[in-house]
Design a protein around this motif. Sequence first.
Motif, PDB file in Angstrom:
ATOM      1  N   LEU A  69       2.546   9.745  -5.387  1.00 12.23           N
ATOM      2  CA  LEU A  69       3.148  11.034  -5.046  1.00 12.23           C
ATOM      3  C   LEU A  69       4.099  11.501  -6.143  1.00 12.23           C
ATOM      4  O   LEU A  69       4.186  12.695  -6.452  1.00 12.23           O
ATOM      5  N   GLN A  70       4.809  10.565  -6.783  1.00 14.65           N
ATOM      6  CA  GLN A  70       5.739  10.944  -7.834  1.00 14.65           C
ATOM      7  C   GLN A  70       5.029  11.486  -9.072  1.00 14.65           C
ATOM      8  O   GLN A  70       5.587  12.262  -9.840  1.00 14.65           O
ATOM      9  N   GLU A 103      -3.981  15.035  -0.119  1.00 14.94           N
ATOM     10  CA  GLU A 103      -5.025  14.217  -0.742  1.00 14.94           C
ATOM     11  C   GLU A 103      -4.539  12.820  -1.060  1.00 14.94           C
ATOM     12  O   GLU A 103      -5.318  11.855  -1.063  1.00 14.94           O
ATOM     13  N   LYS A 104      -3.261  12.693  -1.338  1.00 14.34           N
ATOM     14  CA  LYS A 104      -2.708  11.375  -1.681  1.00 14.34           C
ATOM     15  C   LYS A 104      -2.412  10.514  -0.453  1.00 14.34           C
ATOM     16  O   LYS A 104      -2.465   9.282  -0.535  1.00 14.34           O
ATOM     17  N   LEU A 105      -2.074  11.149   0.653  1.00 17.12           N
ATOM     18  CA  LEU A 105      -1.730  10.387   1.857  1.00 17.12           C
ATOM     19  C   LEU A 105      -2.983   9.822   2.502  1.00 17.12           C
ATOM     20  O   LEU A 105      -4.064  10.401   2.409  1.00 17.12           O
ATOM     21  N   ALA A 144       0.835  -1.208   0.000  1.00 17.70           N
ATOM     22  CA  ALA A 144       0.000   0.000   0.000  1.00 17.70           C
ATOM     23  C   ALA A 144       0.871   1.259   0.000  1.00 17.70           C
ATOM     24  O   ALA A 144       0.604   2.216  -0.738  1.00 17.70           O
ATOM     25  N   ALA A 145       1.934   1.255   0.802  1.00 19.46           N
ATOM     26  CA  ALA A 145       2.828   2.410   0.869  1.00 19.46           C
ATOM     27  C   ALA A 145       3.544   2.625  -0.457  1.00 19.46           C
ATOM     28  O   ALA A 145       3.751   3.765  -0.892  1.00 19.46           O
ATOM     29  N   SER A 146       3.901   1.529  -1.131  1.00 20.27           N
ATOM     30  CA  SER A 146       4.564   1.633  -2.431  1.00 20.27           C
ATOM     31  C   SER A 146       3.655   2.310  -3.450  1.00 20.27           C
ATOM     32  O   SER A 146       4.096   3.144  -4.249  1.00 20.27           O
ATOM     33  N   ASN A 147       2.369   1.982  -3.414  1.00 21.54           N
ATOM     34  CA  ASN A 147       1.412   2.618  -4.311  1.00 21.54           C
ATOM     35  C   ASN A 147       1.250   4.103  -4.001  1.00 21.54           C
ATOM     36  O   ASN A 147       1.119   4.927  -4.908  1.00 21.54           O
ATOM     37  N   VAL A 148       1.281   4.438  -2.719  1.00 18.63           N
ATOM     38  CA  VAL A 148       1.193   5.845  -2.322  1.00 18.63           C
ATOM     39  C   VAL A 148       2.403   6.607  -2.840  1.00 18.63           C
ATOM     40  O   VAL A 148       2.283   7.721  -3.368  1.00 18.63           O
ATOM     41  N   ILE A 149       3.582   6.003  -2.713  1.00 20.30           N
ATOM     42  CA  ILE A 149       4.818   6.661  -3.166  1.00 20.30           C
ATOM     43  C   ILE A 149       4.786   6.900  -4.668  1.00 20.30           C
ATOM     44  O   ILE A 149       5.129   7.988  -5.156  1.00 20.30           O
ATOM     45  N   ILE A 150       4.374   5.903  -5.431  1.00 20.57           N
ATOM     46  CA  ILE A 150       4.273   6.073  -6.888  1.00 20.57           C
ATOM     47  C   ILE A 150       3.275   7.171  -7.230  1.00 20.57           C
ATOM     48  O   ILE A 150       3.505   8.005  -8.116  1.00 20.57           O
TER      49      ILE A 150
END
Length: 316
Positions: free
Chosen positions: A252-253, A309-311, A244-250
Amino acid sequence: MASFTLFHLSITIIFLHVLVSATPSSSLSEQLSIPTHFLDFAKKSETFDWMVKIRRKIHEYPELLYEEYKTSELIRAELDKLGISYKHPVAETGVIGYIGTGNAPFVALRADMDALPMQEMVEWEHKSKVPGKMHACGHDAHVTMLLGAAKILKHHEKDIQGTIVLVFQPAEEGGAGAKRIIESGALENVSAIFGLHVMPYIRVGEVASRSGAMMAASGRFEATITGKGGHAAIPQHSVDPILAASNVIISLQHLVSRESDPLDSQVVTVAKFQGGDAFNVIPDSVTIGGTFRAFSKESFNHLKQRIEEKLPKVDS
């Protein structure tokens, strides 16, 4: 060591032109001769050795934001020796010094004081003596340069047709120290302020500048993503917070690469990813964090809104 001496000396010469030029009675020859006096004074070995000693002492005892008590004490001790008046404390640990007539124009010189929570890995005689803290950003050099400029300016105080305000600012590394200095009223009469930053890619003895913005405003973010831990061999029985965190990071990029104007410089960097202790166990939660930067207030606020909004949202 010569580089940080020359950096602030060059800025000092700029002020002197500004201050002397403000006096109608000053001739062109007088304006041009003052920087030569400054350079001659700065080239004295005792001035150089004094600055090197100060910088190394500050480097050995780094202090984090709003903890710059020893650094502030050193600054005040040196200002006392130079006969320079000052106000303290300003914004907890800050120091504001004054050189000149006490009258307008008021021109400020600013240096930040705080270090970073990093372990110094380079072995040298004057490495940090405080575990987990070091002057990795060069603020030890900044303080030294401002003290060096103060020494030179004080020696030529009779030539200054105005007042130079020395701003030793705490908490540059994320503590809004500049904002607190402004809120203290210390800069109310200041018509111009100059600062600088050491840069590893600029050659020794050179000073670089340009018109327009050079360094961006920065913010930071952090979020904890909670799932359901379990054995790595049976992930179907878990809710994997790492995925889930990996998807959030992508996601954010994409804010910069797919939503921002390519001509409007912005940065989002995730530099913190913490979670899990074993190679075969899915953790219950993961914490991510990072920084975002932009040159304009509008872009900065928009980026901040989109990151929020993304977090993941926190249940109240």
